[in-house]
Write a protein that holds these residues in place. Structure first.
Motif, PDB file in Angstrom:
ATOM      1  N   GLY A 418      47.323 -37.181 -15.098  1.00 64.22           N
ATOM      2  CA  GLY A 418      47.071 -37.211 -13.660  1.00 64.22           C
ATOM      3  C   GLY A 418      47.508 -38.530 -13.043  1.00 64.22           C
ATOM      4  O   GLY A 418      47.934 -38.568 -11.894  1.00 64.22           O
ATOM      5  N   ARG A 419      47.416 -39.613 -13.824  1.00 69.61           N
ATOM      6  CA  ARG A 419      47.812 -40.906 -13.280  1.00 69.61           C
ATOM      7  C   ARG A 419      49.302 -40.901 -12.924  1.00 69.61           C
ATOM      8  O   ARG A 419      49.709 -41.432 -11.903  1.00 69.61           O
ATOM      9  CB  ARG A 419      47.511 -42.005 -14.299  1.00 69.61           C
ATOM     10  N   ILE A 421      51.062 -38.278 -12.085  1.00 68.86           N
ATOM     11  CA  ILE A 421      51.206 -37.443 -10.883  1.00 68.86           C
ATOM     12  C   ILE A 421      50.729 -38.216  -9.659  1.00 68.86           C
ATOM     13  O   ILE A 421      51.360 -38.200  -8.606  1.00 68.86           O
ATOM     14  CB  ILE A 421      50.420 -36.138 -11.069  1.00 68.86           C
ATOM     15  N   ARG A 422      49.635 -38.933  -9.837  1.00 64.65           N
ATOM     16  CA  ARG A 422      49.108 -39.728  -8.740  1.00 64.65           C
ATOM     17  C   ARG A 422      50.128 -40.772  -8.286  1.00 64.65           C
ATOM     18  O   ARG A 422      50.385 -40.929  -7.100  1.00 64.65           O
ATOM     19  CB  ARG A 422      47.818 -40.412  -9.220  1.00 64.65           C
ATOM     20  N   TYR A 425      53.154 -38.948  -6.564  1.00 61.28           N
ATOM     21  CA  TYR A 425      52.934 -38.205  -5.329  1.00 61.28           C
ATOM     22  C   TYR A 425      52.053 -38.909  -4.316  1.00 61.28           C
ATOM     23  O   TYR A 425      52.242 -38.758  -3.119  1.00 61.28           O
ATOM     24  CB  TYR A 425      52.331 -36.828  -5.643  1.00 61.28           C
ATOM     25  N   LEU A 426      51.042 -39.613  -4.798  1.00 57.53           N
ATOM     26  CA  LEU A 426      50.063 -40.132  -3.858  1.00 57.53           C
ATOM     27  C   LEU A 426      50.343 -41.562  -3.453  1.00 57.53           C
ATOM     28  O   LEU A 426      49.700 -42.085  -2.564  1.00 57.53           O
ATOM     29  CB  LEU A 426      48.645 -40.034  -4.443  1.00 57.53           C
TER      30      LEU A 426
ATOM     31  N   LYS B  97      52.500 -35.995   8.296  1.00 58.34           N
ATOM     32  CA  LYS B  97      53.125 -36.276   7.001  1.00 58.34           C
ATOM     33  C   LYS B  97      53.572 -34.961   6.360  1.00 58.34           C
ATOM     34  O   LYS B  97      52.733 -34.111   6.061  1.00 58.34           O
ATOM     35  CB  LYS B  97      52.093 -36.974   6.123  1.00 58.34           C
ATOM     36  N   PHE B 137      43.865 -30.821  -4.939  1.00 62.61           N
ATOM     37  CA  PHE B 137      44.143 -32.185  -5.399  1.00 62.61           C
ATOM     38  C   PHE B 137      45.170 -32.848  -4.475  1.00 62.61           C
ATOM     39  O   PHE B 137      44.985 -33.977  -4.021  1.00 62.61           O
ATOM     40  CB  PHE B 137      44.674 -32.133  -6.838  1.00 62.61           C
ATOM     41  N   PHE B 138      46.241 -32.120  -4.158  1.00 56.45           N
ATOM     42  CA  PHE B 138      47.274 -32.713  -3.311  1.00 56.45           C
ATOM     43  C   PHE B 138      46.795 -32.830  -1.869  1.00 56.45           C
ATOM     44  O   PHE B 138      47.110 -33.807  -1.193  1.00 56.45           O
ATOM     45  CB  PHE B 138      48.562 -31.895  -3.392  1.00 56.45           C
ATOM     46  N   GLY B 141      44.671 -35.864  -1.972  1.00 50.71           N
ATOM     47  CA  GLY B 141      45.362 -37.075  -2.396  1.00 50.71           C
ATOM     48  C   GLY B 141      46.494 -37.513  -1.480  1.00 50.71           C
ATOM     49  O   GLY B 141      46.766 -38.703  -1.369  1.00 50.71           O
ATOM     50  N   VAL B 142      47.168 -36.559  -0.852  1.00 46.76           N
ATOM     51  CA  VAL B 142      48.308 -36.932  -0.012  1.00 46.76           C
ATOM     52  C   VAL B 142      47.903 -37.072   1.449  1.00 46.76           C
ATOM     53  O   VAL B 142      48.320 -37.992   2.132  1.00 46.76           O
ATOM     54  CB  VAL B 142      49.445 -35.895  -0.162  1.00 46.76           C
ATOM     55  N   ARG B 148      41.745 -41.888  -0.616  1.00 42.20           N
ATOM     56  CA  ARG B 148      42.069 -40.520  -1.005  1.00 42.20           C
ATOM     57  C   ARG B 148      42.472 -40.387  -2.466  1.00 42.20           C
ATOM     58  O   ARG B 148      42.149 -39.407  -3.116  1.00 42.20           O
ATOM     59  CB  ARG B 148      43.187 -39.989  -0.119  1.00 42.20           C
ATOM     60  N   ARG B 149      43.194 -41.401  -2.998  1.00 45.22           N
ATOM     61  CA  ARG B 149      43.703 -41.244  -4.372  1.00 45.22           C
ATOM     62  C   ARG B 149      42.549 -41.200  -5.357  1.00 45.22           C
ATOM     63  O   ARG B 149      42.491 -40.351  -6.240  1.00 45.22           O
ATOM     64  CB  ARG B 149      44.625 -42.404  -4.715  1.00 45.22           C
ATOM     65  N   MET B 153      41.453 -37.917  -7.715  1.00 41.78           N
ATOM     66  CA  MET B 153      41.329 -37.960  -9.170  1.00 41.78           C
ATOM     67  C   MET B 153      39.921 -37.560  -9.598  1.00 41.78           C
ATOM     68  O   MET B 153      39.725 -36.802 -10.540  1.00 41.78           O
ATOM     69  CB  MET B 153      41.620 -39.372  -9.692  1.00 41.78           C
ATOM     70  N   PHE B 156      39.347 -33.871  -9.260  1.00 39.59           N
ATOM     71  CA  PHE B 156      40.023 -33.075 -10.283  1.00 39.59           C
ATOM     72  C   PHE B 156      39.306 -33.197 -11.618  1.00 39.59           C
ATOM     73  O   PHE B 156      39.035 -32.204 -12.288  1.00 39.59           O
ATOM     74  CB  PHE B 156      41.478 -33.532 -10.414  1.00 39.59           C
TER      75      PHE B 156
END
Lengths: 476, 476
Positions: A418-419, A421-422, A425-426, B97, B137-138, B141-142, B148-149, B153, B156
């Motif tokens: 996940g890190r 992906i984070r 993406y994030l 965004k 998650f997205f 997170g986004v 948010r990050r 995490m 999830f």
């Protein structure tokens, strides 16, 4: 006369390797790579044909296919994908021709291990795979890679020594047989009670030595160094093909010789090795900052999941699903590291360096994310069914606690998958790397292809039933 | 028909994403069209299901070919999902965004949620359950707020940990009963020991989702950091998956274990009611207040599930639907406030009813619904839960009464501080609701009112299923 398709596959890949070696010496690197690729394609085709019609009789010779022939085809396919992903490295890089020949040689040995029906043949073929692996790691040419190749080699030598010792004990205790069937007979009914203990000791030694090849606890420490310091493409190959083959070989040995219907001794040992691998791999991966090192530790945990499935008595179906699907996703993830380097040669290999990849290279980032989610075992990716079957096997065999250890390990693994992906993406990357943007290279394209396969193999069985996946992998 | 209920938002999501690549502003139009179409299709499916010859909603509408079923238990939640889907699209109308990806995630989430509720097969259920995680998650997170990050995490890992244990439970069910069909598995049943194990494994997964105190700590972070649309779906529908899972799977599969677990579940539910209310009372952030109120409301669901009578299970569903509507309305209103004032700090607000009467009235309505005013949605479900609780657990319900009083306190306190009191000069220029916002609020308000005066809308559909489950539990 009956000829096993697995042997034909191994022969075709070996032929490709030999031709590649010759062409590398007398022609060009490109010719060598084409020859190696040719061997993979032919072997994969042979496997596909035998999966469609398991028995072909031609000229008095029966070509007998089996589920292992499909695994062999999967190995050839993955090796071919690795070769295509590293096309630039193999056709233009330093010692590229040797590398493609070594990959073919290693793959030939890997397929050969599936054909082995006695421990001595198995050990010799595993040594072929191992030697090619040591050489591949050393080929990167840096002092770090030479050091880790040495470490890999020394540990490999110790493991081989243990295995030979173990086979020797089994040979003596079982009354002079080393074939799987013969050992099974001896393990099932030891002539005297006094003999059962040497049989157990021999089994344990062989198991631990095979565990080295899989990269399982406790002989796992070579894995992170080797996978991090080897060339990215070679590491991708090493992390998928030899590991996959070792998982399957281990399964065949356990299910047809050491463990089947036998005392629970070997099985408890396997459960312990699995637990150790899952714990060490997952906790180790959490701490890593380098992408490839993290993937290497996660590979140790994945070896643990492979071992989990060996606690069951399902004739290895679950590992025949798990191992190729693991190999596919691992190949994709490692190749992604190579693809990022392709795009940005200044990348230091760290996970933090991937920040903002999603906006720079959406296709590559999405593909890497898919491969990681598959390694995590999330539904709608191929990895889900792999883990589903593995845990199902363990639960069916009464090892529910091991399945719980496994799923908890999966939860921990989101910490590192996940890190990535984070970060991709994030987090927004620095804007200036946009200037360094280059067109997608072969590694990128291969990663995207692999990710598509991972999704198809994960989505279709959801709706068509898992039988479809079994058919796709040639198990039905 | 049920298949298209799942596929429509998924395909629509892809369409919104593709539109968003070339014309970012058009993505929202596509998304709205898809969400409205989905709502229409859902209404149609519910009408068809309730008119089907074989027992109406009780036996349910099955999906052609795929293991899906829309019955009285799934119906209200599917309807809730469709309704909140439209609201969520309207709420995130001005997202800047990458709007295409945002709406794609929102619609994918909707499709996955629908699949959870209509799944009639354990594997499909699990796949859908996990498929919910990725878009959420997205979304957090986004498109979320400052932290948010971290929140993404945490969300999830918590829910994945729960669902991983749930997976072990589901595999045990499949291995023991030899079927993946939910109905078949329930019919076959489990023995007492397996049942207890399965119940607790499933219960952990569902409890994290609800969330049951003390597994709730992911919720405040996730709710507060999520964007408005994310909070609406998270509080409105995602939490309901847990309660639904209990009634659909955990209770019928292991009734004996469920009975044994009842006192513990009831205790946790009562703690959540009081704890959630106390925490809500202590918040200065309006969004955090709504988030903690969710813990309290879902406590009623846990309490009702622990009782397990027909009335109580029906009440659990009533509370879930009511809370879905109310929390969605409140999160929407907080989101609108944040757009205007860029703060959610209660101490900085005041007298808003005079400046923005439309918004203020809606807030008054939402907070009154949240405190359980008779005539609004929250009242019937929570009343029946408490009454049934009184029958089952006697005077322990006095503690719940404290929680109810506290609910009045935190809601009225928020109302007094934000809507009434001296007007803060800073907000004199705030603009009131526009047409889009009224359209987003209206369906929720109508739903809350309708459910308040006519709870039979939901309870008549749920009761037959609740009766079957209650009979399995040995009650009436």
């Amino acid at each position: 006369m009956t000829v096993s398709v697995v042997l034909i596959e191994a022969g075709l890949v070996l032929a490709g390797a030999l031709v590649a070696m010759a062409l590398d010496a007398f022609a060009s690197r490109r010719a060598a790579a084409v020859a190696a690729l040719g061997g993979f394609v032919m072997a994969a085709t042979a496997g596909a044909v035998s999966a469609i019609s398991p028995e072909i009789v031609a000229g008095g010779v029966t070509f007998a296919g089996s589920s292992l022939a499909s695994t062999g085809a999967a190995i050839a396919l993955l090796a071919g994908l690795a070769l295509m992903g590293g096309w630039r490295r193999f056709t233009a890089g330093v010692r590229g021709g040797e590398a493609s020949a070594l990959i073919a040689l290693s793959a030939a040995g890997a397929i050969g291990t599936l054909w082995a029906r006695d421990l001595v043949t198995l050990l010799v073929l595993l040594e072929v795979v191992g030697l090619a692996g040591y050489a591949l790691v050393a080929l990167a040419g840096s002092s770090a890679s030479r050091e880790s190749a040495m470490k890999y080699f020394v540990q490999g030598a110790v493991a081989t020594g243990l295995a030979v010792f173990g086979v020797g004990i089994l040979y003596a205790a079982s009354g002079g047989v080393v074939t799987y069937a013969g050992i099974l007979e001896a393990v099932r009914q030891p002539a005297t009670a006094a003999l059962s203990r040497p049989l157990l000791a021999g089994s344990a030694l062989v198991l631990v030595a095979l565990g080295f090849k899989v990269g399982a606890f406790p002989m796992h420490s070579w894995v992170p160094d080797a996978y991090e310091t080897a060339d990215a493409v070679d590491a991708a190959f090493l992390a998928s093909v030899p590991k996959l083959a070792a998982m399957v070989a281990l399964a065949v040995v356990v299910l047809t010789a050491l463990g089947r219907d036998a005392s629970t001794g070997p099985r408890i040992l396997i459960a312990l090795l699995a637990t150790g691998s899952i714990v060490v791999g997952n906790l180790g991966a959490l701490r890593q900052t380098s992408l490839r090192r993290m993937l290497a530790y996660s590979g140790i945990a994945q070896a643990g999941y492979a071992l989990v499935s060996l606690t069951g008595l399902d004739r290895g179906q679950s590992i025949l699903v798990f191992a190729p699907l693991y190999g596919l996703a691992a190949l994709g993830a490692f190749l992604a590291a190579s693809a990022v380097r392709e795009m940005d040669s200044a990348w230091d290999g760290s996970i933090a360096g991937l920040s903002g990849l999603a906006s720079k290279r959406p296709g590559l980032a999405a593909s890497l994310a898919v491969c990681l989610l598959s390694l995590l075992g999330l539904p709608l990716t191929a990895g889900f069914f792999a883990k589903f079957l593995v845990f199902g096997t363990a639960i069916g065999a009464g090892y529910t606690w091991l399945a719980i250890v496994g799923v908890l390990g999966s939860v921990v693994s989101f910490g590192y998958y996940g890190r990535v992906i984070r970060v991709m993406y994030l987090e927004d990357g620095d804007g200036d790397t946009r200037a360094a943007r280059r067109s997608a290279g072969p590694a990128s394209r291969t990663v995207v292809t692999i990710a598509c396969a991972v999704v198809v193999l994960g989505v279709v069985p959801t709706f068509e039933g898992i039988a479809w996946l079994m058919t796709a992998l040639g198990l039905r | 028909m049920l298949t298209s209920l799942i596929l429509l938002p998924m395909v629509g999501g892809v369409a919104a994403w593709l539109t968003g690549r070339s014309a970012p502003r058009m993505a929202r139009v596509v998304a709205l069209a898809v969400a409205v179409a989905q709502a229409g299709l859902t209404a149609l499916a519910l009408v068809v299901a309730s008119r089907s010859v074989s027992g109406g909603l009780t036996s349910g509408l099955t999906g052609g070919g795929w293991p899906l079923r829309l019955d009285g238990l799934a119906g209200p939640l599917v309807a809730l999902t469709a309704l909140l889907g439209v609201v969520a699209v309207l709420a995130s109308w001005r997202v800047r965004k990458s709007p295409g990806a945002h709406f794609a995630m929102l619609l994918a989430l909707q499709g996955a949620l629908t699949a959870v509720f209509v799944a009639a097969d354990l594997v499909v259920f699990y796949v859908a359950w996990e498929a919910v995680l990725v878009p959420m998650f997205f979304l957090i997170g986004v498109w979320g707020h400052e932290k948010r990050r971290h929140a993404a995490m945490k969300f999830f890992i918590y829910t994945f940990a729960g669902s991983a244990l749930m997976l072990v439970g589901l595999i045990i069910v499949i291995a023991t009963t030899g079927t993946t069909s939910i109905a078949q598995a329930v019919k076959t049943g489990l023995d007492a020991q397996t049942g207890t194990l399965v119940f607790w494994l499933l219960a952990v997964g569902f409890a994290v989702k609800i969330p049951v105190w003390p597994l709730h700590t992911w919720l405040p972070d996730a709710h507060v950091e999520a964007p408005t649309a994310g909070s609406i779906m998270l509080a409105g529908v995602l939490l309901k998956m847990g309660g639904y899972g209990f009634i659909r799977l955990a209770l019928p599969l292991a009734p004996a274990a469920a009975r044994a677990a009842a006192p513990l579940l009831a205790t946790l539910g009562i703690i959540a009611i009081v704890y959630g209310a106390l925490m809500a009372l202590a918040q200065s952030d309006l969004k955090r207040l709504v988030a903690y109120s969710s813990v309290a409301h879902m406590g009623f669901v846990v309490l009702a599930i622990s009782i397990g009578s027909k009335l109580a299970l029906t009440a659990a569903m009533l509370v879930m639907v009511a809370h879905g509507l109310t929390s969605a309305l409140l999160f929407l209103l907080v989101g609108l406030l944040q757009d205007r004032a860029h703060t959610r700090d209660i101490s900085r607000l005041g007298g808003l009813l005079r400046v923005v009467p439309g918004w203020g009235t809606a807030l008054t309505f939402g907070l009154l619904a949240s405190l359980g005013l008779p005539g609004l949605a929250g009242f019937p479900g929570e009343l029946v839960s408490t009454l049934e609780g009184f029958r089952a657990y006697g005077w322990w319900m006095a503690v719940v009464a404290i929680g109810v009083v506290l609910a009045g306190a935190y809601n009225l306190r928020a109302l007094r501080r934000v809507a009434h009191g001296p007007l803060v000069e800073e907000w004199r220029e705030m603009r009131d609701l526009d047409v889009r916002e009224v359209f987003a609020i209206a369906p929720l308000a109508v739903g809350i009112l309708l459910l308040g005066v006519w709870p039979a809308l939901v309870s008549s559909a749920v009761a037959p299923v609740a009766e079957v489950v209650a009979k399995m539990l040995g009650g009436g």
